[in-house]
Design a protein around this motif. Structure first.
Motif, PDB file in Angstrom:
ATOM      1  N   MET A   1       0.967  -1.236   0.055  1.00 23.34           N
ATOM      2  CA  MET A   1       0.108  -0.185  -0.082  1.00 23.34           C
ATOM      3  C   MET A   1       0.720   1.187  -0.060  1.00 23.34           C
ATOM      4  SD  MET A   1      -3.041   0.989   2.722  1.00 23.34           S
ATOM      5  CE  MET A   1      -3.655  -0.448   2.368  1.00 23.34           C
ATOM      6  N   VAL A   2       0.731   2.180  -1.190  1.00 18.97           N
ATOM      7  CA  VAL A   2       1.085   3.407  -1.012  1.00 18.97           C
ATOM      8  C   VAL A   2       0.912   4.532   0.209  1.00 18.97           C
ATOM      9  CG1 VAL A   2       1.833   5.557  -2.318  1.00 18.97           C
ATOM     10  CG2 VAL A   2       1.449   3.425  -3.496  1.00 18.97           C
ATOM     11  N   ARG A   3       1.933   4.821   1.012  1.00 12.46           N
ATOM     12  CA  ARG A   3       1.666   5.809   2.018  1.00 12.46           C
ATOM     13  C   ARG A   3       2.067   7.279   1.641  1.00 12.46           C
ATOM     14  NH1 ARG A   3       2.688   3.978   8.163  1.00 12.46           N
ATOM     15  NH2 ARG A   3       1.890   2.288   7.365  1.00 12.46           N
ATOM     16  N   VAL A   4       1.456   8.196   1.698  1.00  7.99           N
ATOM     17  CA  VAL A   4       1.709   9.624   1.178  1.00  7.99           C
ATOM     18  C   VAL A   4       1.484  10.385   2.514  1.00  7.99           C
ATOM     19  CG1 VAL A   4       1.510   9.180  -1.219  1.00  7.99           C
ATOM     20  CG2 VAL A   4      -0.200   9.989   0.112  1.00  7.99           C
ATOM     21  N   LEU A  49      -6.390   7.715   8.538  1.00  8.11           N
ATOM     22  CA  LEU A  49      -5.894   6.894   7.593  1.00  8.11           C
ATOM     23  C   LEU A  49      -4.906   5.805   8.377  1.00  8.11           C
ATOM     24  CD1 LEU A  49      -4.769   9.598   4.945  1.00  8.11           C
ATOM     25  CD2 LEU A  49      -6.741   8.099   4.936  1.00  8.11           C
ATOM     26  N   ARG A  53      -5.096   1.841   7.603  1.00  7.80           N
ATOM     27  CA  ARG A  53      -4.212   1.026   7.189  1.00  7.80           C
ATOM     28  C   ARG A  53      -4.143  -0.271   7.749  1.00  7.80           C
ATOM     29  NH1 ARG A  53      -0.987   5.865   7.841  1.00  7.80           N
ATOM     30  NH2 ARG A  53      -1.155   7.256   6.100  1.00  7.80           N
ATOM     31  N   ASN A  74      -7.735  12.676   0.630  1.00 10.97           N
ATOM     32  CA  ASN A  74      -6.339  11.813   1.273  1.00 10.97           C
ATOM     33  C   ASN A  74      -6.799  10.382   1.286  1.00 10.97           C
ATOM     34  OD1 ASN A  74      -4.482  13.849   1.607  1.00 10.97           O
ATOM     35  ND2 ASN A  74      -5.524  14.712   3.220  1.00 10.97           N
ATOM     36  N   ARG A  77      -6.596   9.049  -2.357  1.00  7.81           N
ATOM     37  CA  ARG A  77      -5.203   8.915  -2.774  1.00  7.81           C
ATOM     38  C   ARG A  77      -4.496   7.757  -2.273  1.00  7.81           C
ATOM     39  NH1 ARG A  77      -1.820  13.203  -0.604  1.00  7.81           N
ATOM     40  NH2 ARG A  77      -0.267  13.119  -2.552  1.00  7.81           N
ATOM     41  N   GLU A  78      -4.696   7.273  -1.172  1.00 10.81           N
ATOM     42  CA  GLU A  78      -4.348   6.076  -0.668  1.00 10.81           C
ATOM     43  C   GLU A  78      -5.053   4.987  -0.758  1.00 10.81           C
ATOM     44  OE1 GLU A  78      -2.022   5.638   2.974  1.00 10.81           O
ATOM     45  OE2 GLU A  78      -1.990   7.775   3.347  1.00 10.81           O
ATOM     46  N   ARG A  79      -6.258   5.209  -1.487  1.00 11.69           N
ATOM     47  CA  ARG A  79      -7.285   3.882  -1.755  1.00 11.69           C
ATOM     48  C   ARG A  79      -7.747   3.021  -0.397  1.00 11.69           C
ATOM     49  NH1 ARG A  79      -4.492   1.467  -7.353  1.00 11.69           N
ATOM     50  NH2 ARG A  79      -4.478   3.366  -8.422  1.00 11.69           N
TER      51      ARG A  79
END
Length: 222
Positions: A1-4, A49, A53, A74, A77-79
């Motif tokens: 998972m992309v974390r931004v 968020l 996760r 947001n 963006r992280e789905r």
């Protein structure tokens, strides 16, 4: 998972030291996948968020439309499937219950003008009446009724807004409550802007140059 890093839109409270302190407490909290989590006063959605996760079902609430939009953006963006609702504290989740409630509410004492109905604009994210407890008392009063047996409230605020009252309020509702984290941080712009008034009221001593933040953990017995 992309974390931004969460996007911070104009007029939305940016994650700061209090967010980081509460995030540390959240990281240590045992949460089973599928647990129901509520983030009250979500701002950018940073804490929501973090909980999502871990495979939990997260609902995030904020009174600001800008914050609601930021949190939804947001999460997208992280789905992450975070449900974001606009409303005043617990109103949007009336009748529901949760395993964990998170809150980083406005808690800064302010010299309110006579007849003032409350903070407006960006100040809604930090100003909380002359004692800083405009929303803290409501959270302490209403949150216990939304917790499931064994459920936990994690609440961050400043020592300027009387943690002893928070503990007393929650214990009177039957919760086991204690301060589990503390951190002293240099005065930020909000405290500096009212530093003289805080010292006049005796909330800061003449020597103090740092503000203490605390995390209160309160658990409803099973």
């Amino acid at each position: 998972m992309v974390r931004v890093q969460p996007l911070v839109l104009p007029g939305v409270y940016a994650p700061q030291d209090d967010t980081a302190l509460l995030a540390g407490a959240l990281a240590e909290e045992p949460l089973a996948p599928g647990s129901d989590v509520l983030d009250v006063g979500t701002g950018t959605g940073a804490l929501a968020l973090q909980a999502a996760r871990r495979g939990t079902r997260v609902t995030a609430v904020d009174v600001s439309w800008r914050a609601v939009f930021a949190a939804r953006l947001n999460a997208r963006r992280e789905r992450l499937p975070v449900r974001v609702r606009r409303g005043n504290l617990f109103t949007p989740v009336h009748g529901r219950s949760f395993d964990l409630i998170l809150s980083n509410p406005p808690y800064m004492p302010v010299a309110s003008a006579p007849g003032c109905s409350g903070p407006r604009g960006p100040a809604r994210a930090w100003d909380a009446g002359r004692d800083g407890r405009l929303l803290l008392d409501r959270i302490c009063r209403e949150a216990p009724g939304l917790l499931r047996p064994g459920g936990v409230l994690l609440l961050v605020h400043s020592a300027l807004s009387d943690p002893a009252s928070t503990l007393a309020f929650l214990r009177a509702s039957g919760l086991k409550a204690s301060v589990t984290r503390r951190r002293r941080v240099p005065f930020g712009p909000v405290v500096r802007a009212r530093e003289d008034w805080l010292r006049t009221r005796g909330l800061l001593s003449a020597e103090e140059k740092n503000e203490e933040l605390v995390v209160v953990r309160a658990e409803l017995p099973r």
